[in-house]
Design a protein around this motif. Structure first.
Motif, short mmCIF file in Angstrom:
data_model
loop_
_atom_site.label_atom_id
_atom_site.label_comp_id
_atom_site.label_asym_id
_atom_site.label_seq_id
_atom_site.Cartn_x
_atom_site.Cartn_y
_atom_site.Cartn_z
N LEU A 40 3.89 -3.78 -3.58
CA LEU A 40 4.45 -4.92 -2.86
C LEU A 40 3.74 -6.20 -3.26
O LEU A 40 2.57 -6.17 -3.67
CB LEU A 40 4.32 -4.72 -1.35
CG LEU A 40 5.27 -3.73 -0.66
CD1 LEU A 40 5.17 -2.31 -1.22
CD2 LEU A 40 5.00 -3.70 0.84
N ASP A 42 5.14 -8.00 2.89
CA ASP A 42 6.47 -7.83 2.33
C ASP A 42 7.02 -6.48 2.77
O ASP A 42 7.28 -5.59 1.95
CB ASP A 42 6.41 -7.95 0.80
CG ASP A 42 7.81 -7.89 0.16
OD1 ASP A 42 8.80 -7.99 0.91
OD2 ASP A 42 7.88 -7.73 -1.06
N GLU A 95 10.19 -5.10 1.15
CA GLU A 95 10.16 -4.91 -0.31
C GLU A 95 11.13 -5.86 -1.02
O GLU A 95 11.94 -5.47 -1.86
CB GLU A 95 10.48 -3.45 -0.67
CG GLU A 95 9.46 -2.47 -0.11
CD GLU A 95 9.60 -1.07 -0.67
OE1 GLU A 95 10.53 -0.84 -1.47
OE2 GLU A 95 8.79 -0.21 -0.30
N LEU A 115 9.01 -6.92 -5.17
CA LEU A 115 8.22 -5.83 -5.73
C LEU A 115 7.63 -6.24 -7.08
O LEU A 115 8.25 -6.97 -7.85
CB LEU A 115 9.08 -4.58 -5.90
CG LEU A 115 9.57 -3.92 -4.61
CD1 LEU A 115 10.43 -2.71 -4.92
CD2 LEU A 115 8.39 -3.50 -3.73
#
Length: 356
Positions: free
Chosen positions: A271, A276, A279, A282
């Motif tokens: 992440l 986050d 996600e 990414l």
């Protein structure tokens, strides 16, 4: 430089007990612990990057066994984007082997789900400690936590256990269904007696609650747990459900996380940061890339450059919805066990849990 490094957390413990908590947390590796704490606060302030993260969050379960009303795991976006899985042991070993080779100080075996659901939980603690990770911690809702499991944590070397307990009595049971308050409270007293009997300070135990669950009487919440745990804290009610529309941001804020830590999901996804949760940014997957490469790579360095300009919340969706850049005001000053505690509140946010 306006870099904020503290957590949005209300520590109810007094200064003496906070210092005592840190001494216990560092026991057995006090000098490396102090050096790690120095880097933790210094690096974001100086915008200095270590060769490897100071800490790695390893999510060994993205599945939870509770459905708390204020949690992002109940949202449509989370359930669409995030893989519900348990981290397999081989992937965990790959993470630990690399991290140990780079002398990583600490890992936390939790992020979004309930860590104790992973059947390899105790073996993961043991492997990380045997490989030389100095501090291994985890967070739990406590539903699966019993005396046998706690003894396994002690034997395998867990350093720090945080238990989320939102309020007490009926309010706790409304928020943390199907948990029962009397049961979790008795377990904590039992854990205290176990540590006392075997003369062990580890794992240090921290109890934390969301603020709305205890705001009517934080003194009482503190008095319930202080005799049996090492630290008592409370967290503001974060907009995990993404319902807030009128958000004010601190224009001087620079996020410290990208200079401190990296977070890995249960499926190996890396992440952008621990916040986050959905996600949305990414950086890769640890099964096909290394933590070292991601940490020092172009994409994360670009994230850091944007944060240096104090524009994270303007560029990245996770930052837009994150609690850390939100503007706060001093809400009230309370007294807990004869010491003063400042409670801050997010501008434009109500501290109210919608219990179904």
């Amino acid at each position: 430089m306006g870099t904020k490094i503290e957590k949005d957390q209300i520590i109810l413990s007094d200064l003496y007990n906070v210092m005592k908590f840190h001494w216990k947390r560092g026991k057995g590796h006090l000098i490396p612990y102090l050096w790690n704490r120095y880097q933790w606060y210094h690096n974001p302030k100086a915008l200095t990057l270590s060769k490897y993260p100071l800490h790695v969050d390893v999510e060994i379960s993205s599945i939870c066994n509770m459905k708390c009303p204020m949690c992002y795991t109940n949202t449509e976006i989370f359930n669409k984007r995030v893989s519900k899985t348990l981290m397999n042991f081989e992937l965990f070993k790959k993470i630990i082997d690399e991290s140990a080779n780079h002398n990583l100080f600490s890992i936390r075996l939790s992020l979004r789900g309930e860590a104790l659901l992973n059947p390899n939980f105790l073996e993961m603690i043991k492997y990380a400690k045997e490989m030389g990770i100095k501090e291994v911690s985890t967070l739990t809702n406590g539903l699966l936590l019993d005396e046998d499991l706690f003894m396994g944590m002690v034997r395998n070397g867990l350093d720090w256990l945080t238990i989320s307990i939102d309020g007490w009595g009926e309010k706790y049971e409304q928020i943390r269904k199907p948990a029962k308050f009397d049961e979790i409270y008795k377990r904590i007293m039992t854990f205290y007696e176990i540590k006392k009997k075997i003369k062990s300070v580890k794992p240090v135990i921290k109890v934390q609650s969301v603020w709305p669950a205890i705001q009517e009487n934080p003194e009482y919440f503190y008095s319930l747990f202080r005799p049996y745990v090492d630290e008592v804290a409370s967290n503001p009610l974060i907009d995990f459900l993404r319902e807030d529309s009128d958000i004010s941001y601190d224009e001087k804020f620079t996020c410290p996380y990208v200079w401190q830590r990296i977070s890995i999901g249960a499926d190996g996804n890396i992440l952008m940061c621990q916040c986050d949760e959905m996600e949305e940014n990414l950086l890769g997957n640890v099964s096909v890339d290394s933590i070292y490469n991601i940490w020092n790579g172009e994409e994360l360095n670009n994230v850091r450059q944007i944060h240096k300009q104090k524009k994270g919340h303007l560029v990245f969706n996770p930052c837009k919805h994150c609690s850390y850049p939100r503007k706060k005001v001093e809400y009230e000053e309370i007294e807990v066990s004869k010491h003063k505690v400042i409670v801050e509140k997010y501008v434009g946010r109500e501290d109210h849990i919608k219990i179904n």
